[in-house]
Design a protein around this motif. Sequence first.
Motif, PDB file in Angstrom:
ATOM      1  N   ARG A  13       0.840  -1.209   0.000  1.00  0.00           N
ATOM      2  CA  ARG A  13       0.000   0.000   0.000  1.00  0.00           C
ATOM      3  C   ARG A  13       0.868   1.249   0.000  1.00  0.00           C
ATOM      4  O   ARG A  13       0.599   2.209  -0.733  1.00  0.00           O
ATOM      5  CB  ARG A  13      -0.926  -0.034   1.216  1.00  0.00           C
ATOM      6  N   THR A  14       1.943   1.240   0.756  1.00  0.00           N
ATOM      7  CA  THR A  14       2.870   2.372   0.794  1.00  0.00           C
ATOM      8  C   THR A  14       3.512   2.595  -0.569  1.00  0.00           C
ATOM      9  O   THR A  14       3.627   3.733  -1.029  1.00  0.00           O
ATOM     10  CB  THR A  14       3.963   2.127   1.850  1.00  0.00           C
ATOM     11  N   ILE A  17       0.964   4.186  -2.985  1.00  0.00           N
ATOM     12  CA  ILE A  17       0.750   5.611  -2.724  1.00  0.00           C
ATOM     13  C   ILE A  17       1.986   6.414  -3.117  1.00  0.00           C
ATOM     14  O   ILE A  17       1.873   7.496  -3.694  1.00  0.00           O
ATOM     15  CB  ILE A  17       0.366   5.842  -1.247  1.00  0.00           C
ATOM     16  N   ARG A  21       2.028   9.408  -5.881  1.00  0.00           N
ATOM     17  CA  ARG A  21       2.552  10.764  -5.650  1.00  0.00           C
ATOM     18  C   ARG A  21       3.550  11.167  -6.727  1.00  0.00           C
ATOM     19  O   ARG A  21       3.598  12.326  -7.148  1.00  0.00           O
ATOM     20  CB  ARG A  21       3.197  10.851  -4.270  1.00  0.00           C
ATOM     21  N   ASN A  47      -3.038  14.845  -1.517  1.00  0.00           N
ATOM     22  CA  ASN A  47      -2.977  13.591  -0.771  1.00  0.00           C
ATOM     23  C   ASN A  47      -4.188  12.706  -1.043  1.00  0.00           C
ATOM     24  O   ASN A  47      -4.050  11.491  -1.189  1.00  0.00           O
ATOM     25  CB  ASN A  47      -2.857  13.868   0.729  1.00  0.00           C
ATOM     26  N   VAL A  51      -4.120   8.935  -2.950  1.00  0.00           N
ATOM     27  CA  VAL A  51      -4.740   7.713  -2.443  1.00  0.00           C
ATOM     28  C   VAL A  51      -5.755   7.184  -3.456  1.00  0.00           C
ATOM     29  O   VAL A  51      -5.851   5.972  -3.674  1.00  0.00           O
ATOM     30  CB  VAL A  51      -5.392   7.962  -1.063  1.00  0.00           C
ATOM     31  N   ALA A  54      -3.766   5.562  -6.203  1.00  0.00           N
ATOM     32  CA  ALA A  54      -3.218   4.294  -5.714  1.00  0.00           C
ATOM     33  C   ALA A  54      -4.307   3.225  -5.688  1.00  0.00           C
ATOM     34  O   ALA A  54      -4.071   2.066  -6.065  1.00  0.00           O
ATOM     35  CB  ALA A  54      -2.619   4.476  -4.319  1.00  0.00           C
TER      36      ALA A  54
END
Length: 78
Positions: A13-14, A17, A21, A47, A51, A54
């Motif tokens: 997930r990181t 994202i 970005r 932001n 998300v 993502a």
Amino acid sequence: MLGISKRGDTYLRTLLIHGARAVIQHAERKLNAQGWLHHLLVRRNKNVAAVALANKNARIVWALLANDREFRSDYAAA
């Protein structure tokens, strides 16, 4: 859909994202921006848009893996 679930692999997930970005940074430099991401960036902050992007990428990747297909940018769902 703007959110991404907190279930599953945190590291994946990181990465999703972080990649979103990077795409947003690149999209902001474009002069003649248009499309889904541009319209989202007009309505929401960076932001939230990251998300959402993502989440969209995760759904695309899942669909490709689940159906054993390759990505085609001109694909239209039946």
